[in-house]
Design a protein around this motif. Structure first.
Motif, PDB file in Angstrom:
ATOM      1  N   ALA A   1      47.817 -40.622   6.270  1.00 51.48           N
ATOM      2  CA  ALA A   1      46.538 -39.736   6.246  1.00 51.48           C
ATOM      3  C   ALA A   1      46.260 -39.657   4.550  1.00 51.48           C
ATOM      4  O   ALA A   1      45.094 -39.616   4.171  1.00 51.48           O
ATOM      5  CB  ALA A   1      46.520 -38.408   6.810  1.00 51.48           C
ATOM      6  N   ALA A   2      47.217 -39.447   3.903  1.00 52.81           N
ATOM      7  CA  ALA A   2      47.328 -39.205   2.411  1.00 52.81           C
ATOM      8  C   ALA A   2      46.586 -40.485   1.964  1.00 52.81           C
ATOM      9  O   ALA A   2      45.750 -40.251   0.860  1.00 52.81           O
ATOM     10  CB  ALA A   2      48.394 -38.928   1.710  1.00 52.81           C
ATOM     11  N   ALA A   3      47.057 -41.709   2.280  1.00 45.63           N
ATOM     12  CA  ALA A   3      46.466 -43.126   1.846  1.00 45.63           C
ATOM     13  C   ALA A   3      45.007 -42.970   2.052  1.00 45.63           C
ATOM     14  O   ALA A   3      43.928 -43.473   1.143  1.00 45.63           O
ATOM     15  CB  ALA A   3      47.208 -44.009   2.572  1.00 45.63           C
TER      16      ALA A   3
ATOM     17  N   TYR B   1      42.815 -40.435   2.222  1.00 42.24           N
ATOM     18  CA  TYR B   1      42.126 -39.533   1.411  1.00 42.24           C
ATOM     19  C   TYR B   1      42.259 -39.934  -0.216  1.00 42.24           C
ATOM     20  O   TYR B   1      41.417 -39.993  -0.884  1.00 42.24           O
ATOM     21  CB  TYR B   1      42.332 -38.229   1.483  1.00 42.24           C
ATOM     22  N   GLU B   2      43.102 -40.780  -0.269  1.00 40.21           N
ATOM     23  CA  GLU B   2      43.389 -41.400  -1.634  1.00 40.21           C
ATOM     24  C   GLU B   2      42.145 -42.415  -1.854  1.00 40.21           C
ATOM     25  O   GLU B   2      41.695 -42.767  -3.083  1.00 40.21           O
ATOM     26  CB  GLU B   2      44.751 -41.975  -1.840  1.00 40.21           C
TER      27      GLU B   2
ATOM     28  N   VAL C   1      39.454 -42.565  -0.263  1.00 42.20           N
ATOM     29  CA  VAL C   1      38.099 -41.924  -0.333  1.00 42.20           C
ATOM     30  C   VAL C   1      37.854 -41.378  -1.954  1.00 42.20           C
ATOM     31  O   VAL C   1      37.000 -41.423  -2.397  1.00 42.20           O
ATOM     32  CB  VAL C   1      38.232 -40.845   0.601  1.00 42.20           C
ATOM     33  N   GLU C   2      39.096 -40.856  -2.722  1.00 39.60           N
ATOM     34  CA  GLU C   2      38.731 -40.417  -3.721  1.00 39.60           C
ATOM     35  C   GLU C   2      38.559 -41.457  -4.656  1.00 39.60           C
ATOM     36  O   GLU C   2      37.766 -41.344  -5.585  1.00 39.60           O
ATOM     37  CB  GLU C   2      40.395 -39.636  -4.224  1.00 39.60           C
TER      38      GLU C   2
ATOM     39  N   ALA D   1      33.528 -43.267   2.294  1.00 36.71           N
ATOM     40  CA  ALA D   1      33.583 -42.601   3.622  1.00 36.71           C
ATOM     41  C   ALA D   1      32.321 -42.114   4.102  1.00 36.71           C
ATOM     42  O   ALA D   1      32.175 -41.412   5.259  1.00 36.71           O
ATOM     43  CB  ALA D   1      34.207 -41.021   2.931  1.00 36.71           C
TER      44      ALA D   1
END
Lengths: 252, 252
Positions: free
Chosen positions: B89-91, B93-94, B96-97, B103
């Motif tokens: 999950a963190a990967a 959003y990383e 997306v950032e 996204a």
């Protein structure tokens, strides 16, 4: 073994988050014990006895579950979330420690579940994507001094901090004291997530900063997550926003 | 929204620990991406495409999942355990950032799961029954100095410490360094649990003390839990033993 005692985690609320193994353990029980809101999530099957009790009676409930299992019953002791996280599993082993004979001939098992912080994190992005801790703010069973010490060290360690039992009617101020303490260590812009009743119809997830955290409503059904220095908002091109903690640390 | 991306937690291994919501998310996907051992736990349905990749490619896998969802696919990105804990999950959003446009028009969701420490705890009793933390020992993405600082503060805070990724072929020594550091803060008799492959046929759960922890085998499939000063063994009258951390603190 004559009886069985399974300490079952029912997850945060929706049936989609109850594991098949938890469902099976409940289905195979002939007695189901627990705090009323958790027992009430289940539908009795033919031959099953339900026994709902109050929240403040964990040890007595654990002793009763052992007693019933010792008399040959198949007992399911149900918790919300995961039974090993601030829930009934520890109460059962405490009862066994008090009276080692009470576990005799009982097959004791724990069925894990999705604990509140995992569901809350899933709803808002990935705030627990890096090292984190879980602290219960309830001072029924530990001193407030211990809680303050842990909060301070957790902030110094730059853990994401999940706060269970952040407030109750009897102690509405402690979460504010906790935020004040954390604000002495962490930057004012540290992200704070309030996740209330995740998975229920009245679910509400709000994001603010430590500077404004004391203004937010907070009750027994709220799970609070205080970000680390790395936790951030990520905003898509269309304006939707999530909170996540990157897997890596920034160069400093 | 054109496509969907669901980041799904498959739990520690057995099907009984996969939530119905996770199963539904996988069933409704037309593409399933993930690290090979997790993808291989699933059976493709008609029309589904499986894409298994190597462990060290999280960010590239996240970007590909976003790309596929952006082109209208229903993508499930699968993780073992919970996808929000040291997982995919963190990967996402990383990614997306890094590229907020990626996204766009994608419905992104996270489906939580039973993370390894909850299953490991369930097997041995209730070691996470009080305040605890989770630290990944992998220094791929953070410095060893940060890990040492967190271990020291966690021990001072008297958290139970769950260690994810305690060892790999590339770094067999770090877990021993971690135990040496913790032994400088915690008593030699502190309980340490080694839970390997929980829920699998080759599951093995061993209990020792910090004084003997460096002697224990430990690999990528092991979850280590170092007790707090309160964590103890409880032994039933018939000799069976469990490990738990009481809900309350002793008077000191």
């Amino acid at each position: 073994m004559t009886g069985t005692l399974t300490i079952v985690g029912l997850g945060p609320g929706p049936e989609g988050w109850v594991t098949p193994a938890a469902t099976e353990a409940v289905d195979h029980a002939d007695m189901i014990l627990g705090y009323a809101p958790y027992v009430n999530r289940l539908t009795p099957k033919a031959g099953q006895v339900f026994e709902a009790t109050d929240n403040r009676e964990e040890l007595a409930r654990a002793e009763r579950a052992l007693h019933l299992a010792g008399s040959g019953r198949r007992v399911a002791l149900v918790s919300g979330g995961d039974p090993g996280v601030f829930a009934m599993a520890a109460a059962v082993y405490e009862a066994v420690e008090k009276n080692p004979a009470s576990a005799e001939k009982i097959d004791i098992r724990v069925e894990p579940g999705v604990t509140a912080m995992l569901a809350a994190a899933a709803r808002i992005g990935a705030p627990l994507g890096h090292d984190f801790c879980a602290i219960s703010l309830s001072d029924n069973l530990k001193s407030w001094a211990t809680i303050e010490k842990r909060l301070r060290l957790a902030a110094e360690a730059d853990f994401v901090i999940a706060l269970y039992n952040p407030a109750s009617k009897a102690r509405p101020q402690q979460i504010k004291q906790a935020f004040d303490l954390l604000a002495g260590v962490l930057p004012a812009e540290t992200i704070v997530v309030f996740a209330r009743a995740v998975g229920r119809a009245d679910e509400e997830v709000d994001v603010t900063t430590l500077a404004h955290a004391t203004e937010m409503p907070c009750d027994m059904r709220t799970l609070v997550m205080v970000g680390s220095r790395e936790t951030r908002k990520v905003v898509a091109a269309d304006g939707r926003a999530w909170v996540y903690t990157p897997r890596s640390e920034r160069e400093r």
